[in-house]
Enzyme design. Structure first.
Site, short mmCIF file in Angstrom:
data_model
loop_
_atom_site.label_atom_id
_atom_site.label_comp_id
_atom_site.label_asym_id
_atom_site.label_seq_id
_atom_site.Cartn_x
_atom_site.Cartn_y
_atom_site.Cartn_z
N ILE B 129 31.75 -38.23 -50.74
CA ILE B 129 31.35 -39.55 -51.21
C ILE B 129 29.93 -39.48 -51.77
O ILE B 129 29.04 -38.93 -51.12
CB ILE B 129 31.38 -40.58 -50.06
CG1 ILE B 129 32.73 -40.54 -49.34
CG2 ILE B 129 31.08 -41.98 -50.57
CD1 ILE B 129 32.70 -41.22 -47.98
N CYS B 130 29.74 -40.03 -52.95
CA CYS B 130 28.41 -40.09 -53.54
C CYS B 130 27.79 -41.43 -53.14
O CYS B 130 28.06 -42.46 -53.75
CB CYS B 130 28.52 -39.96 -55.06
SG CYS B 130 26.94 -40.07 -55.89
N LEU B 131 27.01 -41.42 -52.06
CA LEU B 131 26.43 -42.65 -51.53
C LEU B 131 25.05 -42.30 -50.97
O LEU B 131 24.94 -41.45 -50.07
CB LEU B 131 27.35 -43.20 -50.42
CG LEU B 131 26.97 -44.52 -49.77
CD1 LEU B 131 27.02 -45.66 -50.77
CD2 LEU B 131 27.90 -44.82 -48.59
#
Lengths: 85, 190
Positions: B129-131
């Site tokens: 996840i790109c967070l």
């Protein structure tokens, strides 16, 4: 009736006056210690930031030491400055 | 900053830099031979508290898979349901949280697992996840619950189900641990 007090024992309680009940870092109550201490009170004091957020001193110092770039308040991300009363 | 400590009998603040390498020094032992409680196990109390409150008062759509949690609390599986009225309505996803012994000073490693990885512009097909709060924007004031809510809101605000544009290359070349990826956070719209 006349009473004579032979002895008495004073009892006092204390608590921190903080704007929250728990430390936002370790989630322990302010009246208890950070996870690394065993004696509450002066041995494990609270400190305030200029932003008004408050933590166990040991918790916030540990966090700030880990921040290489901007040292921010964990709650509001403003740059952290100790509020010296 | 040092000034305020001066009044307390010049006591030095009790802090240390947590090093990245695991400490391989001899385990300290008390006189009777029992191992001493190390700091890290004391910090586990926070994880324990978080687990209890997540089981007792879970946020909507979030359930902890209590069977997945081992004795040392270092891995949790959390089920998350797509909200009604969003593109993910009716879908169920599973997140894997891994905590190292620096939690909450270091972020948890969070990935989607299982056979339903949400199709979302910030979720790679391998579950990464790109967070930003999972790496550089992590703060110890965040929690498992707030991470779950951020991910749920990231899914809810999605307007078009699609993979990130660099998915194929990324999943081929990335490290197994998404925290080792040098993420570039450029899109705040989803």
């Amino acid at each position: 009736m006349k009473l004579t007090i032979k002895s008495w024992t004073g009892v006092a309680t204390w608590r921190w006056i903080a704007n929250d009940e728990n430390c936002g870092i370790c989630r322990m109550s302010f009246e208890s210690t950070c996870p690394e201490c065993s004696l509450p009170g002066d041995d494990c004091p609270l400190v305030w930031g200029v932003c008004s957020h408050c933590f166990h001193m040991h918790c916030i110092v540990k966090w700030l030491n880990l921040q290489t770039m901007n040292k921010q308040c964990p709650m509001c991300r403003q740059s952290w400055k100790f509020n010296i009363h | 900053m040092l000034k305020i400590f001066k009044s307390k009998k010049d006591k030095l603040p009790k802090s240390e830099i947590i090093t990245c390498e695991p400490q391989v020094t001899k385990e300290p032992r008390t006189k009777c031979g029992k191992p001493l409680v190390l700091d890290n196990t004391r910090w586990e109390r926070r994880l324990h508290k978080e687990l209890m409150s997540l089981i007792k008062e879970p946020p909507p759509g979030v359930t902890v898979d209590t069977d997945s949690i081992g004795q040392n609390l270092s891995e949790w599986k959390i089920n998350i349901a797509g909200f009604e009225g969003t593109l993910y309505e009716g879908e169920n996803f599973q997140l894997l949280f891994k905590f190292n012994n620096k939690y909450p000073f270091d972020s948890p490693e969070v990935t989607f697992i299982g056979n339903n990885i949400p199709v979302h512009p910030h979720v790679y097909s391998n579950g990464h996840i790109c967070l930003s709060i999972l790496t550089e924007d992590w703060s110890p004031a965040l929690s498992v619950q707030s991470v779950c809510l951020s991910i749920a809101s990231m899914l809810s605000s999605c307007r078009e189900k699609k993979r990130p544009p660099d998915n194929t290359l990324y999943v081929k070349t990335c490290n197994k641990n998404p925290k080792k990826t040098k993420w570039w956070y450029h899109d705040d719209s989803v």
